[in-house]
Design an enzyme around this catalytic site. Sequence first.
Site, PDB file in Angstrom:
ATOM      1  N   GLN A  81       0.807  -1.221   0.000  1.00 16.39           N
ATOM      2  CA  GLN A  81       0.000   0.000   0.000  1.00 16.39           C
ATOM      3  C   GLN A  81       0.841   1.272   0.000  1.00 16.39           C
ATOM      4  O   GLN A  81       0.302   2.373  -0.006  1.00 16.39           O
ATOM      5  CB  GLN A  81      -0.946   0.007   1.200  1.00 16.39           C
ATOM      6  CG  GLN A  81      -2.024  -1.066   1.127  1.00 16.39           C
ATOM      7  CD  GLN A  81      -2.997  -1.019   2.293  1.00 16.39           C
ATOM      8  OE1 GLN A  81      -3.040  -0.068   3.078  1.00 16.39           O
ATOM      9  NE2 GLN A  81      -3.792  -2.067   2.432  1.00 16.39           N
TER      10      GLN A  81
ATOM     11  N   HIS B 252      -1.544   1.128   5.417  1.00 13.21           N
ATOM     12  CA  HIS B 252      -2.087   2.257   6.183  1.00 13.21           C
ATOM     13  C   HIS B 252      -1.096   3.418   6.328  1.00 13.21           C
ATOM     14  O   HIS B 252      -0.620   3.725   7.406  1.00 13.21           O
ATOM     15  CB  HIS B 252      -2.545   1.796   7.573  1.00 13.21           C
ATOM     16  CG  HIS B 252      -3.482   0.628   7.540  1.00 13.21           C
ATOM     17  ND1 HIS B 252      -3.834  -0.073   8.677  1.00 13.21           N
ATOM     18  CD2 HIS B 252      -4.150   0.035   6.515  1.00 13.21           C
ATOM     19  CE1 HIS B 252      -4.675  -1.048   8.348  1.00 13.21           C
ATOM     20  NE2 HIS B 252      -4.869  -0.990   7.038  1.00 13.21           N
TER      21      HIS B 252
END
Length: 481
Positions: free
Chosen positions: A187, A263
């Site tokens: 991510q 995140h």
Amino acid sequence: MRPSRLLLAAALFAPLVPAHAQHARPTGKINDLYAQLCANCHGKNLEGAQAPSMLDDVWTAGGDDESLAKSIRNGFPEKGMPAWGAAIPEKEVRAMVIFIRERRANHEREKATAAPKIQGPITAKTELHSFTLDTWVDKLAEPYGLAFLGKDRAIVTEKKGAAYLIETGKRAETPIAGMPKVDTAQQAGLYDVVPHPKFAQNGWLYFAFADPKERPDPKDATKTEKVSLTKIIRGKIKDNALIQQETIYEADVAHYIKAGGVHFGGRIAFDKQDNIYFVVGERGTKMLVQDLTLPVGKVHRLRDDGQLPPDNPYAKDPKAIKSVWSSGHRNPQGLAIDPRNGDIYDAEHGPRGGDELNLVGKGKNYGWPVISYGMEYDGSALTDLTHKEGMEQPVVYWLPSIAPCGINFYTGDSFPKWKNNLFLASLAAMELRRIEIKDQKVVKQEVIFKNAGRIRHVIGGPDGAIYVLLPERIARLTPAQ
């Protein structure tokens, strides 16, 4: 030896429990719990069997979260449904509510995704406006941020680290030179790009990205480990290159987390005083977000040049990270400021369920992971707490997850009835939502369109159109003729 609550409950409800489940000890994974306790009556996929289907939103005892929890907790013994609250912990009652909501929504999404994806131009009617959706720029790869630099000029970032100028609706052939090195694993990536409020005068552009570093390996001093964390820089564009780069925010390398992972946050917003707000996700660290000495899971606030505003909530705290504005955030991927009153909103991913829109206040704690409306990804219960003193409630939450991403308030003139409405991009639900906020409360939500692909961001343009970042292109909403 005193019998356990579970054994007492099993003895009490044995006549009402399906034969295959009477001797099975309920496990912590919600799929297994449902299979053991509920599937015989409600069907393997909630389609109904001896009891009615739970896929049609017809609830005889109420369909809100608390009513569902009460039904699970207290049962309907007179109808043959046991009171499972004596057999399973309260946090697993909560997880069962999430499971039911999730299966119901997935049932609807499966029907929706059976329709063809939106590729060419479409014209559609919403409650307040009709619009045309067409492609503005194509040949992109995971566009993440978009900023307009003038009437016919813009810049777009791609997750894998490239940024391109766009001139009169055409992407430049070559990416902007001089961009910083970016961690792009999992991510991690290049995130937002936002112009300074006085960009026309000073030319500053602000970028958020996953900053890769190396530091000594704590297990072996002869080796190094790769780590990364969200970083904010600014620079100016000249001759298709990023020049005069300055660091606005960079955490201590000791606070960086193993490279890649999850995140990062990475959204940016400016207030009318030229303060910059940005989000650093919790990087999968959970309880560390409650620690004010660490930067993760926080919304941060600095001056436009990176200096510390003296009125930050922890500016005089000798232990806290002084840039912290609010804490207890999980994975905020949207950040926007209401043009009417300066209220700050973030949209953040919950775990499995419990995505949130929060009104972000000075020094406030938003509770992750102590309180949550979600459960663990593996189906185990996370917490039975959705409220706790000293922790803020979301303005609205979505259960199951829609995976909210970029958000922006519409301030253009092309859609006058949408003025000052918040628009939200959704990844998992693949939809663009319009949200009306009055007196800091959500009073209306409407899906403008869906099924065109995962939507990463939404932003109003200087022409009054609305621009939507899809997986390989930027689409544009204009008034239907």
